[in-house]
Design an enzyme around this catalytic site. Structure first.
Site, PDB file in Angstrom:
ATOM      1  N   GLN A 236     -46.893  -0.693  17.044  1.00  0.00           N
ATOM      2  CA  GLN A 236     -46.102  -0.721  18.275  1.00  0.00           C
ATOM      3  C   GLN A 236     -46.045   0.664  18.911  1.00  0.00           C
ATOM      4  OE1 GLN A 236     -44.723  -3.568  19.705  1.00  0.00           O
ATOM      5  NE2 GLN A 236     -44.257  -2.208  21.423  1.00  0.00           N
TER       6      GLN A 236
ATOM      7  N   ASP B 277     -54.758  -5.785  19.784  1.00  0.00           N
ATOM      8  CA  ASP B 277     -54.260  -5.272  21.065  1.00  0.00           C
ATOM      9  C   ASP B 277     -55.418  -4.932  22.003  1.00  0.00           C
ATOM     10  OD1 ASP B 277     -51.509  -5.272  21.367  1.00  0.00           O
ATOM     11  OD2 ASP B 277     -51.216  -3.446  20.170  1.00  0.00           O
TER      12      ASP B 277
ATOM     13  N   LYS C 143     -42.476 -10.502  18.601  1.00  0.00           N
ATOM     14  CA  LYS C 143     -43.847 -10.729  18.114  1.00  0.00           C
ATOM     15  C   LYS C 143     -43.806 -11.358  16.715  1.00  0.00           C
ATOM     16  CE  LYS C 143     -45.696  -6.993  20.919  1.00  0.00           C
ATOM     17  NZ  LYS C 143     -46.074  -5.585  21.025  1.00  0.00           N
TER      18      LYS C 143
END
Ligand code: NAP
Length: 302
Positions: free
Chosen positions: A98, A121, A54
């Site tokens: 994460q 997200d 990422k």
């Protein structure tokens, strides 16, 4: 019949090129670039490799990427404080924590602490609600289902009036994908059925699908005889079924398999996605798109 393989790597490449170009244009016109913070807690090897990818991708897009590494024994409050720091930072447009987090930290508490307008997200309940409302309310669709919709649309696979059967009702994949595909409008407007472990006759549902999405996390769950000839089969499953030595690195790597028997289904379906190289690469492309969009929302461009 030999199915057309939908190559997620190629589609990702095209999307990232578009994002890179648009980022440069916005920088030239407004003097700002998307800012993305990725927070990693601990050193779980899978999480480290996801975050590394990422970070590298965001940097290659020309984003301002801030990587925060916190130790596995950091407190919940320390992580909340870190999230709050970036909630307040105007140069940051996306915050990604994460998952999974160490067991002593309440994941929901952390997700709920992220500013919904930086939740790239799309996991915050406000963004889940926005997705359910649809239309102009939607801000950050979650990346994996958004990647699947993008894939279908870019391959011109007709969703309008299509029978879509999604195997798996998770908050991460199945439920948001159902929401996206049943909305009224171009690139959606499908009749969606969500099936799960409580479904009585899985096979009969799958057999009538024009678009069959397998997101169960069970290798070979979908039998070739459950696939309607010519259907589009999207395999989201990522199952580790063993280990092998990588020809490239000489190191041990996992053998990955989807929820379908790719070879057998390729002889029946019209379109198939491989594992790896299908849905997986799309997720990161959509994360970059959400981050760019976050800046565009702020600038009033969308
Ligand atoms: P999850 O939270 O475990 O949900 C799995 C869903 O599948 C549940 O709704 C479950 O039903 C259903 N299911 C499981 N076994 C089934 C069976 N035998 N028959 C019918 N339904 C069954 O998993 P997830 O997070 O959605 O992930 C699903 C798969 O996609 C995993 O392999 C994951 O690794 C992969 N994935 C890939 C990406 C990517 O980027 N490529 C992203 C996310 C996930 P119940 O609700 O009844 O338990």
């Amino acid at each position: 019949m030999q199915a057309e393989i939908i190559n997620g790597l190629e589609i990702r490449k095209a999307i990232l090129e578009e994002i890179k170009t648009e980022t440069a244009e916005i920088k030239a016109k407004y003097g700002v670039v998307p800012g993305l913070v990725t927070i990693l807690v601990g050193e779980n090897p899978a999480s480290v490799s996801y975050v590394t990818l990422k970070v590298k991708t965001a940097e290659s897009m020309g984003f301002n990427e801030i990587q925060v590494n916190m130790s596995a024994d950091c407190t919940e409050q320390e992580l909340l404080d870190m999230v709050e720091k970036y909630n307040k930072d105007d140069s940051v447009h996306g915050i990604l924590v994460q998952l999974p987090l160490p067991k002593h930290i309440d994941e929901n508490k952390i997700i709920y602490a992220i500013d919904p307008d930086k939740d790239v997200d799309g996991f915050h309940p406000v963004n889940v609600g926005r997705l359910c409302l649809g239309g102009e309310h939607v801000k950050f669709p979650p990346c994996t289902p958004a990647g699947i919709v993008e894939m279908l649309n870019r391959k011109n696979i007709n969703t309008n009036g299509a029978e879509v059967v999604i195997v798996g009702r998770s908050n991460l994949v199945g439920k948001p994908l159902a929401n996206m595909l049943c909305r009224k409008g171009k690139g959606a407007n499908a009749t969606v059925t969500l099936v799960h472990t409580g479904t009585k006759d899985l096979a009969s549902h799958c057999r009538r699908a024009d678009i069959l999405v397998a997101a169960a996390g069970c290798p070979d769950l979908i039998k070739p005889e459950w696939v309607k000839p010519g259907a589009c089969v999207i395999d989201v499953g990522v199952n580790r079924v063993g280990e092998k030595i990588s020809e490239k690195t000489g190191k041990k790597v996992a053998i990955l398999k989807g929820d379908t028997d790719f070879e057998a289904i390729s002889k029946i379906a019209g379109y198939v996605t491989p594992v790896p190289g299908g849905v997986g690469p799309m997720t990161i492309a959509m994360l970059m798109k959400n981050t760019l969009n976050s800046l565009k929302f702020k600038l009033g461009l969308i």
